[in-house]
Design an enzyme around this catalytic site. Structure first.
Site, PDB file in Angstrom:
ATOM      1  CD  GLU A   6      -0.611  -5.545   5.746  1.00  8.27           C
ATOM      2  OE1 GLU A   6      -0.890  -6.110   4.745  1.00  8.27           O
ATOM      3  OE2 GLU A   6      -0.997  -4.187   5.780  1.00  8.27           O
ATOM      4  CG  HIS A  40      -3.461  -3.708   3.321  1.00 10.99           C
ATOM      5  ND1 HIS A  40      -2.361  -3.063   3.847  1.00 10.99           N
ATOM      6  CD2 HIS A  40      -4.203  -2.798   2.722  1.00 10.99           C
ATOM      7  CE1 HIS A  40      -2.358  -1.726   3.711  1.00 10.99           C
ATOM      8  NE2 HIS A  40      -3.665  -1.330   3.069  1.00 10.99           N
ATOM      9  CB  CYS A  92      -0.985  -0.027   1.236  1.00 14.69           C
ATOM     10  SG  CYS A  92      -2.242   1.282   0.751  1.00 14.69           S
TER      11      CYS A  92
END
Lengths: 84, 229
Positions: free
Chosen positions: B204, B202, B86
């Site tokens: 994560e 994302h 990002c």
């Protein structure tokens, strides 16, 4: 000497500019049908020390190349250099 | 594996990345401040999501000049793995670690789950995945429209540097499934040496079912497989 340098940074022509397009459409809806295109960019007023106007211009060009404008997607114009 | 997570003023996915590495993957992570000048022996560097320096000027433009970025550039030049997620992808582009730029979305800020398709597995972030595998994970960004000249895009495609594309539920890249207007539906790329990877979604934040998806795991497992290879 102290100079005030004005810089315009605009999205490069041909690259989709959603912000400019939204403003164009808003102007059309207000009745400004004659508006063909709007592009939204940034204006920077830089106060800097230099030996001459040319030196101030050259320094600001280097600042644009290195940081202020993105060479992939933006163009910049040094609009004016004034001694202050 | 030891992962260095760079924390810039305004980073906000640094803790998520740390949690993914330490709690989900059971590997080592270290938080690195943007003013640090040492990667502390990290095998992998993560540039996390967020709004570094308030996204002033352009997203990622100022973070690029943080002292730690010199070390990140040296690590990348030596073939070390760097992952930009990002805002980290934006920083990597601004730092010229990756080609192209990320511009304002065609439709404003988007925070939603998206589906991306793995295009290549010869990268540190996709080594454990399969070509054509579709992964669901969140995006949350206002400036994710991947942009480069048509010539550069052709070169990226030919060199196999496009790693992820936004696709629909059938795995097809469509205008509808493209959340930000990215050219050619590009969601993630790597550099020519294939050791620097950037992506807007994302992984994560998609590490366990509780978060709505655990599809991000395969990307972190890829990192582990690459480092241990």
């Amino acid at each position: 000497m102290k100079f005030r340098v004005a810089v315009h940074i605009l999205p490069r022509r041909g690259i989709l500019d959603p912000q400019g397009k939204a403003v164009t459409e808003a102007l059309h809806s207000l009745g400004f049908a004659e508006v063909a295109e709007v592009h939204v960019g940034r204006h920077l007023a830089i106060e800097t020390q230099a030996d001459s106007a040319d030196a101030a211009r050259a320094a600001v060009k280097a600042m644009c190349d290195k940081l202020l404008a993105n060479p992939v997607t933006e163009d910049f114009v040094i609009a004016s250099v004034e001694a202050v | 594996m030891k992962v260095g997570i760079i924390r810039f003023p305004g980073s906000n996915c640094d803790e998520d990345a740390w949690f993914a590495i330490v709690n989900d993957l059971r590997e080592q992570a270290v938080m690195l401040w943007h003013k640090d000048t040492d990667l502390q022996g990290s095998d992998v560097v993560i540039l996390p999501g967020g709004f570094s320096y308030g996204d002033y000027l352009r997203a990622g433009a100022i973070a690029r000049f943080s002292p730690i970025m010199q070390q990140v550039a040296t690590h990348a030049a030596r073939g070390g793995v760097v992952i930009g997620i990002c805002n980290g992808f934006q920083i990597a582009c601004e730092a010229h670690l990756l080609p192209g730029a990320l511009l304002r979305n065609d439709v404003g800020y988007r925070a939603m789950p998206v589906t991306i398709r793995v295009e290549r597995t010869d990268s540190p972030l996709t080594a454990a995945a399969t070509v054509g595998q579709c992964l669901t994970m969140p995006i949350a960004h206002g400036e994710g429209r991947y942009t480069a000249s048509e010539d550069d895009l052709d070169r990226l495609e030919q060199a196999g540097q496009v790693l992820f594309r936004y696709v629909d539920s059938a795995g097809t890249p469509t205008t509808q499934s493209n959340p930000n207007g990215s050219m050619r539906n590009i969601a993630g790329i790597c550099n020519a040496n294939r050791n620097v990877v950037g992506l807007m979604p994302h992984p994560e934040r998609a590490m366990e079912p509780l978060l709505g998806s655990s599809d991000g795991r395969v990307l972190f497992e890829s990192l582990l497989a690459t480092v241990n290879a």
